[in-house]
Scaffold this active site. Structure first.
Site, PDB file in Angstrom:
ATOM      1  N   HIS A  38       7.311   3.705  25.801  1.00 19.34           N
ATOM      2  CA  HIS A  38       7.147   5.062  25.259  1.00 19.34           C
ATOM      3  C   HIS A  38       5.744   5.606  25.527  1.00 19.34           C
ATOM      4  CE1 HIS A  38      11.081   5.494  23.384  1.00 19.34           C
ATOM      5  NE2 HIS A  38      11.008   4.205  23.135  1.00 19.34           N
ATOM      6  N   ASP A 178      11.475   4.868  34.973  1.00 22.53           N
ATOM      7  CA  ASP A 178      12.659   4.190  35.495  1.00 22.53           C
ATOM      8  C   ASP A 178      12.945   4.579  36.943  1.00 22.53           C
ATOM      9  OD1 ASP A 178      12.630   3.524  32.848  1.00 22.53           O
ATOM     10  OD2 ASP A 178      14.391   4.715  32.300  1.00 22.53           O
TER      11      ASP A 178
HETATM   12  C1  GLA Z   1      13.636   5.221  28.590  1.00 19.42           C
HETATM   13  C2  GLA Z   1      13.121   6.375  29.454  1.00 19.42           C
HETATM   14  C3  GLA Z   1      11.771   6.039  30.066  1.00 19.42           C
HETATM   15  C4  GLA Z   1      10.784   5.545  29.008  1.00 19.42           C
HETATM   16  C5  GLA Z   1      11.418   4.470  28.139  1.00 19.42           C
HETATM   17  C6  GLA Z   1      10.540   4.059  26.998  1.00 19.42           C
HETATM   18  O1  GLA Z   1      13.916   4.122  29.396  1.00 19.42           O
HETATM   19  O2  GLA Z   1      14.034   6.660  30.477  1.00 19.42           O
HETATM   20  O3  GLA Z   1      11.260   7.156  30.756  1.00 19.42           O
HETATM   21  O4  GLA Z   1      10.312   6.612  28.233  1.00 19.42           O
HETATM   22  O5  GLA Z   1      12.665   4.885  27.615  1.00 19.42           O
HETATM   23  O6  GLA Z   1       9.387   3.437  27.465  1.00 19.42           O
END
Ligand code: GLA
Length: 391
Positions: A38, A178
């Site tokens: 996060h 991601d």
């Molecule tokens: C999800 C979101 C990412 C990131 C994570 C928490 O996977 O897609 O962009 O914010 O949560 O780290």
């Protein structure tokens, strides 16, 4: 199953479904985030690696030359057809095909319109398990579209196009982690990504004596949908109250002096993010120095901060971390934490390779005893990013 086996299986399934061989085969990996949770939408740092779990797409031009895209998935009952002569729009919320459709729409908006094709998606990334099955699907689609349109995008643009698809077609206001790791990962490297400059640094991690163990709780509390945007807003509120562009620019001291002016919940959220950004930089230094004990301590600290200040953990994730901690350094566990958005999904543990089996067995039975749920455990080396397997 290794990537070649998944690709072979996908090609065979494609032939069964569409009655001819695929012309194209592409793959994109899922990811596990070692630390930096996060923080991406706060312009901070993240430290993910791609895992040896892939979304593979087999595709071929339409047999009759029509301007239609047919999308099917081995995991989903519903296939969809897109008419490329009309503007694309999202399907109802929750439809799996929104991810590839959003990416196709992004290519079209970029002036890269494909001709019609048939595609079959097949994935070994556990769906909805916090290992970025959606980013893998987006990035695999973008990789396919690059091949079909004969245009290789700049990797940053490609990742951002996929993120936009997730925002606009899946209504999930995710950060950039991601998609970046699925596009740009390199084998035996973890990626320290500066989410402000968007410059990744690949940190080698190939010590055979340590392993990354992923523990899927196999639970998913349906909270992520509403909780994630709420967390983003709380972070923005904290940054605004401190007069900074993003929490990346705040320090623990700044937060302390703003405490009286902040809502107590907003204060806790910001304390997590500021601490986590610092831990992520220290973790990258620990991996560079092969200081696994330090890396492990940072992972536990990250988990407790996510549990207590950011409040995105759940009983099952906490249980896995406590079981890992009980085994401890003596039993070969350096550290363990929840990974991904939270509210279920997976934990990631850094362990001594020699002890993987004993550790897995202990976590598996301890977890099952308390929850009655069978967890899924696997080890992964840091894998490579998206690839074209056949063009
Ligand atoms: C999800 C979101 C990412 C990131 C994570 C928490 O996977 O897609 O962009 O914010 O949560 O780290």
């Amino acid at each position: 199953m290794n990537l070649n086996d998944v690709a072979r299986q996908t090609a065979a399934e494609f032939a069964k479904l569409y009655g001819r061989e695929p012309k194209w085969l592409v793959a994109a990996p899922g990811r596990v985030n070692l630390i930096g949770e996060h923080t991406d939408y706060n312009d901070g740092y993240v430290f993910p690696m791609a895992i040896e779990r892939y979304t593979v797409i087999a595709a071929a031009p339409t047999a009759n030359g029509s301007n239609t895209v047919r999308l099917a998935s081995t995991a989903m009952a519903r296939a969809v057809a897109l008419d490329l002569t009309k503007p694309l729009t999202p399907f109802p919320k929750g439809t799996w095909a929104n991810y590839p459709t959003g990416v196709i729409a992004g290519f079209i908006a970029r002036g890269l319109k494909p001709s019609g094709f048939d595609a079959l998606v097949n994935s070994t990334v556990p769906l909805g398990g916090g290992l970025s099955s959606s980013a893998a699907l987006e990035v695999a689609t973008a990789t396919l579209l690059e091949v079909i349109t004969g245009t290789k995008l700049d990797p940053v643009e490609k990742a951002l196009l996929c993120q936009k698809a997730e925002h606009e077609y899946a209504s999930m206001p995710c950060g950039i982690m991601d998609q970046f790791i699925s596009v740009m990962a390199r084998e035996n490297h973890v990626m320290l990504l500066d989410c402000r400059s968007r410059v990744p640094e690949l940190v080698p991690m190939s010590d055979p004596a340590v392993a990354v163990l992923i523990i899927n709780t196999n639970v998913k509390h349906e909270l992520t949908g509403s909780e994630y945007p709420t967390r983003r807003k709380q972070c923005e509120a904290a940054a605004a109250a401190m007069g900074v562009a993003a929490l990346r620019d705040a320090t623990a001291a700044m937060l302390e002096s703003a405490k009286a002016r902040l809502d107590p919940v907003v204060f806790k959220r910001a304390r997590h993010v500021i601490g986590e950004i610092d831990r992520t930089l220290r973790a990258a230094a620990a991996v560079r120095a092969a200081d696994w004990a330090e890396m492990g301590r940072l992972m536990y600290a990250s988990h407790y901060s996510l549990r207590d200040d950011y409040e995105v953990s759940c009983a099952e994730l906490d249980l896995v971390v406590e079981l890992a901690k009980e085994i401890g350094l003596q039993g070969g566990v350096y550290g363990c934490r929840m990974t991904g958005g939270g509210f279920g999904g997976c934990c990631v543990a850094l362990v001594r390779t020699a002890e993987v089996e004993a550790i897995s067995n202990r976590i598996m039975s301890g977890y099952k005893q308390v929850t009655g749920i069978e967890p899924t455990l696997f080890v992964s080396r840091p894998a490579a990013g998206a690839t074209v397997l056949k063009a």
